[in-house]
Design an enzyme around this catalytic site. Structure first.
Site, mmCIF file in Angstrom:
data_model
loop_
_atom_site.group_PDB
_atom_site.id
_atom_site.type_symbol
_atom_site.label_atom_id
_atom_site.label_comp_id
_atom_site.label_asym_id
_atom_site.label_seq_id
_atom_site.Cartn_x
_atom_site.Cartn_y
_atom_site.Cartn_z
ATOM 1 N N GLY A 140 0.852 -1.286 0.101
ATOM 2 C CA GLY A 140 0.106 -0.063 0.054
ATOM 3 C C GLY A 140 0.897 1.211 -0.038
ATOM 4 O O GLY A 140 1.360 1.474 1.217
ATOM 5 N N VAL A 141 0.961 1.914 -0.994
ATOM 6 C CA VAL A 141 1.548 3.270 -1.077
ATOM 7 C C VAL A 141 0.556 4.175 -1.371
ATOM 8 O O VAL A 141 0.079 4.412 -2.907
ATOM 9 C CB VAL A 141 2.601 3.041 -2.190
ATOM 10 C CG1 VAL A 141 3.343 5.016 -2.137
ATOM 11 C CG2 VAL A 141 3.716 2.492 -1.689
ATOM 12 N N CYS A 172 -4.190 9.385 3.880
ATOM 13 C CA CYS A 172 -2.907 9.756 3.206
ATOM 14 C C CYS A 172 -3.158 10.781 2.057
ATOM 15 O O CYS A 172 -4.063 10.647 1.462
ATOM 16 C CB CYS A 172 -2.569 8.550 2.542
ATOM 17 S SG CYS A 172 -2.527 6.899 3.779
ATOM 18 N N GLY A 218 -6.839 1.913 2.452
ATOM 19 C CA GLY A 218 -7.945 2.219 1.872
ATOM 20 C C GLY A 218 -9.198 0.985 1.756
ATOM 21 O O GLY A 218 -10.158 1.071 0.790
ATOM 22 N N TYR A 264 -8.462 11.149 14.146
ATOM 23 C CA TYR A 264 -7.967 10.073 13.309
ATOM 24 C C TYR A 264 -6.918 10.803 12.479
ATOM 25 O O TYR A 264 -7.430 11.878 11.870
ATOM 26 C CB TYR A 264 -8.779 9.351 12.402
ATOM 27 C CG TYR A 264 -7.989 8.192 11.469
ATOM 28 C CD1 TYR A 264 -7.226 7.444 12.088
ATOM 29 C CD2 TYR A 264 -8.417 8.249 10.069
ATOM 30 C CE1 TYR A 264 -6.635 6.441 11.184
ATOM 31 C CE2 TYR A 264 -7.785 7.348 9.247
ATOM 32 C CZ TYR A 264 -7.014 6.416 9.944
ATOM 33 O OH TYR A 264 -6.152 5.480 8.919
ATOM 34 N N ARG A 265 -5.609 10.347 12.501
ATOM 35 C CA ARG A 265 -4.540 11.302 11.805
ATOM 36 C C ARG A 265 -3.647 10.389 11.103
ATOM 37 O O ARG A 265 -3.281 9.376 11.688
ATOM 38 C CB ARG A 265 -3.966 12.280 12.618
ATOM 39 C CG ARG A 265 -3.278 11.618 13.949
ATOM 40 C CD ARG A 265 -2.567 12.656 14.655
ATOM 41 N NE ARG A 265 -1.651 12.077 15.757
ATOM 42 C CZ ARG A 265 -1.370 12.848 16.730
ATOM 43 N NH1 ARG A 265 -1.456 14.129 16.511
ATOM 44 N NH2 ARG A 265 -0.713 12.393 17.873
ATOM 45 N N GLU A 271 -24.568 1.477 -10.355
ATOM 46 C CA GLU A 271 -25.606 0.419 -10.095
ATOM 47 C C GLU A 271 -25.254 -0.376 -8.919
ATOM 48 O O GLU A 271 -26.303 -0.858 -8.264
ATOM 49 C CB GLU A 271 -25.351 -0.400 -11.405
ATOM 50 C CG GLU A 271 -26.397 -1.617 -11.555
ATOM 51 C CD GLU A 271 -26.063 -2.325 -12.873
ATOM 52 O OE1 GLU A 271 -27.062 -2.518 -13.669
ATOM 53 O OE2 GLU A 271 -24.884 -3.184 -12.688
HETATM 54 P P1 XMP Z 1 -7.088 3.385 6.294
HETATM 55 O O1 XMP Z 1 -7.529 3.651 4.883
HETATM 56 O O2 XMP Z 1 -7.573 1.997 6.799
HETATM 57 O O3 XMP Z 1 -5.467 3.312 5.969
HETATM 58 O O4 XMP Z 1 -7.425 4.748 7.043
HETATM 59 C C1 XMP Z 1 -4.578 3.032 7.100
HETATM 60 C C2 XMP Z 1 -3.035 2.954 6.575
HETATM 61 O O5 XMP Z 1 -2.750 4.370 5.997
HETATM 62 C C3 XMP Z 1 -1.333 4.306 6.058
HETATM 63 N N1 XMP Z 1 -1.014 5.602 6.632
HETATM 64 C C4 XMP Z 1 -0.502 6.922 5.890
HETATM 65 N N2 XMP Z 1 -0.371 6.965 4.528
HETATM 66 N N3 XMP Z 1 0.510 9.130 4.896
HETATM 67 C C5 XMP Z 1 0.403 8.159 3.968
HETATM 68 O O6 XMP Z 1 0.582 8.234 2.768
HETATM 69 C C6 XMP Z 1 0.235 8.950 6.230
HETATM 70 O O7 XMP Z 1 0.126 10.020 6.872
HETATM 71 C C7 XMP Z 1 -0.266 7.794 6.657
HETATM 72 N N4 XMP Z 1 -0.632 7.293 8.053
HETATM 73 C C8 XMP Z 1 -0.992 6.234 7.776
HETATM 74 C C9 XMP Z 1 -0.630 3.169 6.702
HETATM 75 O O8 XMP Z 1 -0.165 2.255 5.845
HETATM 76 C C10 XMP Z 1 -2.179 2.730 7.598
HETATM 77 O O9 XMP Z 1 -1.951 1.417 8.011
#
Ligand code: XMP
Length: 502
Positions: free
Chosen positions: A325-326, A332, A367, A412-413, A493
């Site tokens: 995941g990038v 993010c 995501g 949430y940050r 849909e």
């Molecule tokens: P979700 O979508 O579940 O994703 O909220 C959690 C994941 O997001 C990543 N993460 C970051 N990615 N900048 C980023 O580009 C950030 O500040 C950041 N903080 C978290 C991380 O992989 C986490 O598990």
């Protein structure tokens, strides 16, 4: 690439990117096409699953750690500390304690998880006979325990104090020796007492705690009836051989990561997670190598990557699981700020082709907004999903609760948001806030109550999704599933439409 060439490449287990030829200036160039969860659906398959209860969600987190559900709590400071990790491990998943706090504090969180559920507590909390009620109350409330053992400086057991003994006691200067139920009157058992025998003793004397002592009266541990009962109330809990809940802990890649990892492992962390946004880097690869060199058979989750090459380099360096995941995470802004990233479904598909050959599980990180995306992530080849946002609004998350316009929210940050950066300064990472470009945001998520209910909803959706793919377990889901790419009309849909949602 023609459809024929694409099929040939896919058959030869090569890249599965789609290519589009587009005009860039006066040149025609091939651009890969990446897909996200919402771009696809899983084609329904004939199913022999009669009940969702027949579906098995066991899966490998890493080479050697098995989970009962494919859910991992993200190593973020507003998602996973001890409370979240305990709740998740009891449900069969795992939490990774974040690293944005001093080493001792992170170690304390790991210890708290390890103490939460263990049949024999090796090191119960103790006080000396001359310690006061004031000390005892402090220890009990700080550690969240309801009993404390009184020992001599040589650790000979002298007595036991439970919260019942001090409920109405007002003299804070009273000493432990005056309050305790002394050995002789207090029931104890020999070190090595079996759980079956302990149950009999607890029942016979109608007590909650059973201190264990060696032949010369030295404290050897304690058994609590609550821990025995929990075995029945959380049948899916994931535990180590010692009967302690599993937990992971994150480390960074700069100064002091070996010291941090060493202390976390000493405290009982079952897996170390290398927390790095661009894991396919010399820093990421070297960190994995160094950890393996320093700690031998330590279980390592490494990441984050978004390509097969990144995945391979981390596996070759020693990773036992790779985080994919990038930029897909909800908080993010990496893709916006840097322009880098790969849509998450394509990233998983690409990495799965590589990881399969090495037998290394993948964690789809970020995501995931709904249960359907979990099914898609696993079908694409991930073993588990890492969740941030979906868990952040729960009782168990460490984020602050706030009231806005009469409704409850939690903070949430993103770990790379400016506030997390400021916190990092407190752990010694040099960050100049003015010279720092955040790749994450801070915001509010609605308060959702207990994480257990959220997990049950997600698992209900996953099980149903697996049955649509005719899969009784995750391996079958990965084997049977077939994706169909959908159009904008298909997306419209797919959601509720043409009704006013109540
Ligand atoms: P979700 O979508 O579940 O994703 O909220 C959690 C994941 O997001 C990543 N993460 C970051 N990615 N900048 C980023 O580009 C950030 O500040 C950041 N903080 C978290 C991380 O992989 C986490 O598990």
């Amino acid at each position: 690439m023609s459809a024929k060439d694409f099929k040939a490449a896919a058959a030869a287990n090569k890249r599965i990117y789609f290519y589009r030829t587009v005009a860039v200036g006066d040149k025609m160039v091939e651009i890969k096409e990446g897909l996200s969860y919402d771009d696809v659906l899983l084609i329904p398959k004939r199913s022999s699953v009669n009940s969702r209860k027949d579906i098995n969600t066991e899966v490998m987190l890493s080479r050697r750690i098995k989970l009962n559900i494919p859910i991992v709590a993200a190593n973020m400071d507003t998602v996973c500390e001890a409370k979240m990790a305990i709740a998740l491990a009891r449900e069969g998943g795992i939490g990774i304690i974040h690293r944005f706090l001093p080493i001792e504090k992170q170690v304390e969180k790991v210890l708290r998880v390890k103490r939460a559920e263990t049949i024999v507590i090796d090191n119960p909390f103790t006080v000396l006979p001359n310690q006061t009620l004031h000390d005892i109350q402090n220890i009990m409330s700080e550690q969240g325990v309801h009993s404390i053992l009184v020992v001599s400086p040589e650790r000979k057991l002298k007595g036991i104090i439970t919260s019942r003994d001090i409920r109405f006691e007002t003299d804070l200067k009273k000493e432990a020796s005056e309050i305790m139920t002394p050995v002789g009157k207090a029931i104890t058992a020999p070190a090595g007492t079996t759980i079956e025998r302990a149950k009999e003793i607890l029942q016979e004397y109608k007590i909650e705690k059973l201190p264990l002592v060696t032949a010369d009266g030295t404290l050897a541990g304690m058994i609590a009836s609550k821990d025995i009962l929990r075995q029945y109330s959380h049948p899916k809990a994931v535990k180590s051989r010692k009967g302690r809940l599993l937990v992971g802990a994150a480390v960074g890649v700069k100064k002091g990561f070996i010291e941090r990892a060493g202390k976390l492992l000493e405290a009982g962390a079952d897996v170390i997670c290398v927390d790095l946004a661009h894991g396919h880097s010399d820093l990421g690869i070297n960190t994995v190598r160094e950890l393996k060199k320093a700690f031998g058979d330590v279980e390592i989750i490494a990441g984050n990557v978004a390509t097969g090459e990144g995945c391979r380099d981390l596996i070759v360096a020693g990773a036992d699981a790779v985080k994919i995941g990038v930029g897909p995470g909800s908080s993010c802004t990496t893709r916006i700020v840097t322009g880098a990233g790969v849509p998450q479904l394509t990233a998983i598909l690409e990495c799965a082709k590589i990881a399969k050959d090495y037998g290394v599980p993948l964690i789809a990180d970020g995501g995931i907004e709904k249960s359907g995306s979990i099914t898609k992530a696993l079908a694409a080849g991930a073993s588990t999903v890492m969740l941030g946002n979906l868990l952040a609004g729960t009782d168990e998350s460490p984020g602050m609760t706030v009231i806005r316009n009469g409704r409850k929210y939690k903070i949430y940050r993103g770990s790379a948001s400016i506030d997390s950066a400021v916190d990092r300064e407190t752990i010694g990472e040099e960050i100049d806030a003015l010279d720092y470009t955040p790749e994450g945001v801070e915001g509010f998520v609605p308060f959702k109550g207990s994480v257990v209910e959220i997990i049950n909803q997600l698992l209900g959706g996953l099980r149903s999704g697996m049955s649509y793919s005719g899969a009784k377990n995750i391996a079958e889901l990965q084997k049977n599933s077939e994706f169909v790419k959908i159009s904008e009309a298909g997306k419209k849909e797919s959601g509720a439409h043409d009704v006013e949602v109540a």
